[in-house]
Write a protein that holds these residues in place. Structure first.
Motif, mmCIF file in Angstrom:
data_model
loop_
_atom_site.group_PDB
_atom_site.id
_atom_site.type_symbol
_atom_site.label_atom_id
_atom_site.label_comp_id
_atom_site.label_asym_id
_atom_site.label_seq_id
_atom_site.Cartn_x
_atom_site.Cartn_y
_atom_site.Cartn_z
ATOM 1 N N GLY A 83 -0.117 50.734 23.086
ATOM 2 C CA GLY A 83 0.690 49.748 22.373
ATOM 3 C C GLY A 83 1.627 48.950 23.249
ATOM 4 N N PRO A 124 -2.962 49.034 26.862
ATOM 5 C CA PRO A 124 -3.269 48.521 25.519
ATOM 6 C C PRO A 124 -3.396 49.612 24.458
ATOM 7 N N MET A 132 0.672 46.552 25.623
ATOM 8 C CA MET A 132 0.199 45.209 25.950
ATOM 9 C C MET A 132 -1.075 44.900 25.193
ATOM 10 N N THR A 133 -1.440 43.626 25.171
ATOM 11 C CA THR A 133 -2.670 43.222 24.508
ATOM 12 C C THR A 133 -3.881 43.589 25.365
ATOM 13 N N GLU A 134 -5.011 43.755 24.707
ATOM 14 C CA GLU A 134 -6.259 44.083 25.402
ATOM 15 C C GLU A 134 -6.702 42.904 26.257
ATOM 16 N N CYS A 147 2.886 39.072 25.307
ATOM 17 C CA CYS A 147 2.159 38.703 24.087
ATOM 18 C C CYS A 147 2.197 39.831 23.060
ATOM 19 N N LYS A 148 2.172 41.062 23.528
ATOM 20 C CA LYS A 148 2.211 42.212 22.620
ATOM 21 C C LYS A 148 3.598 42.412 22.032
ATOM 22 N N THR A 189 1.774 41.997 28.346
ATOM 23 C CA THR A 189 2.918 42.727 27.800
ATOM 24 C C THR A 189 3.749 41.832 26.893
#
Length: 223
Positions: free
Chosen positions: A186, A183, A188-190, A138-139, A136
Motif C-alpha cells: 500500500g 505496491p 505506492m502504485t503498481e 500518486c498512491k 509513492t
C-alpha cells in the motif's frame, strides 16, 4: 572494480527510473530530502524558471546524511536554495520525514494546514528515484497532477558528482526493488516492469549491490 555488465545493468535501471515528464508550472515544488544537495539546486532552478511559486523541502536525517546534514536534510536544502537566490518566504521546511511516504504525507499535511491550494506539484528527486517517488506520491496523494523532475545528468556524471559508484548502484537497486515490494504493502502504485529491467536488477543484486535493499528480498538492508 565494477564490471562492464554491472555498469550496463545500472544504466538500464537509471533509464527506467526516470519518468521523462515535460516540465510545466505547478502549484508547488516538493524537494525530497536525501544525501544529494543537487535536489535543492534543481528545485531552486525550477523556482527561478517560474515553475512553482512555493517550495516545500522535506526530510529529517538518515544514516547517510546525519553527519553531512546534522540539522536535517530539509534545513540544509533550504540553506542551499537561499544561497541560490530563492527568497526564504517562498520556502517551507518539513523536518520530520524519514522516508518517501512520510515526505509526501507530511508535505501534504503542512500545505493543507496552511490552506495552500494544490492542484499540481513538481516532485523533485534524485535522478534515479523519479519513478519510485512518483509512484509513492500518486498512491498517497491522489487527485493532483504530479510532474517528476530531477537534475538532467548522465549516470557517469552523477557517479562523478557523488564520488561513490558503489553507493549509487546500491541506491539504484534499492529503488528498483521497492517498485516491486511496496505496491502490495500500500505504499505506492503498481508499475509495469519490463523483463529486461527485472533481469538487470537480479544480476546487480546477485553481484552484491545490496546495501539498500529490503530484508523481504532475503538480503541485508535497511529502509
Amino acid at each position: 572494480m565494477i564490471s562492464a555488465q554491472a555498469w550496463a545493468d545500472a544504466q538500464r535501471l537509471w533509464d527506467f527510473q526516470q519518468m521523462g515528464h515535460e516540465l510545466r508550472p505547478c502549484s508547488v515544488a516538493i524537494g525530497l530530502g536525501s544525501h544529494d544537495l543537487g535536489v535543492a539546486d534543481t528545485t531552486a532552478e525550477l523556482f527561478h524558471r517560474g515553475m512553482a511559486p512555493l517550495i516545500v523541502f522535506t526530510g529529517a536525517t538518515s544514516r547517510t546524511t546525519r553527519e553531512r546534514m546534522p540539522r536535517g536534510e530539509a534545513e540544509h536544502y533550504r540553506d542551499r536554495a537561499v544561497e541560490l537566490g530563492v527568497p526564504e518566504s517562498a520556502i517551507l521546511v518539513e523536518p520530520r520525514a524519514t522516508n518517501t511516504g512520510e515526505n509526501i504525507r507530511y508535505s501534504r499535511a503542512m500545505l493543507e494546514e496552511r490552506q495552500v491550494p494544490v492542484s499540481s506539484a513538481l516532485l523533485v528527486s534524485k535522478p534515479y528515484e523519479e519513478r519510485r517517488a512518483y509512484a509513492t506520491a500518486c498512491k498517497l496523494w491522489p487527485g493532483i497532477e504530479w510532474v517528476s523532475a530531477s537534475a538532467s545528468m548522465t549516470l557517469p556524471a552523477y557517479v562523478d558528482a557523488i564520488g561513490d559508484a558503489q553507493l549509487v548502484i546500491d541506491m539504484l537497486v534499492g529503488a528498483q526493488q521497492r517498485l516491486v515490494v511496496y505496491p502490495s504493502q500500500g505504499f505506492m502504485t503498481e508499475q509495469v516492469i519490463p523483463e529486461a529491467i527485472e533481469a538487470a536488477y537480479s544480476r546487480l543484486r546477485d553481484a552484491g549491490f545490496t546495501s539498500r535493499i529490503l530484508a523481504e528480498d532475503s538480503q541485508p538492508a535497511s529502509r
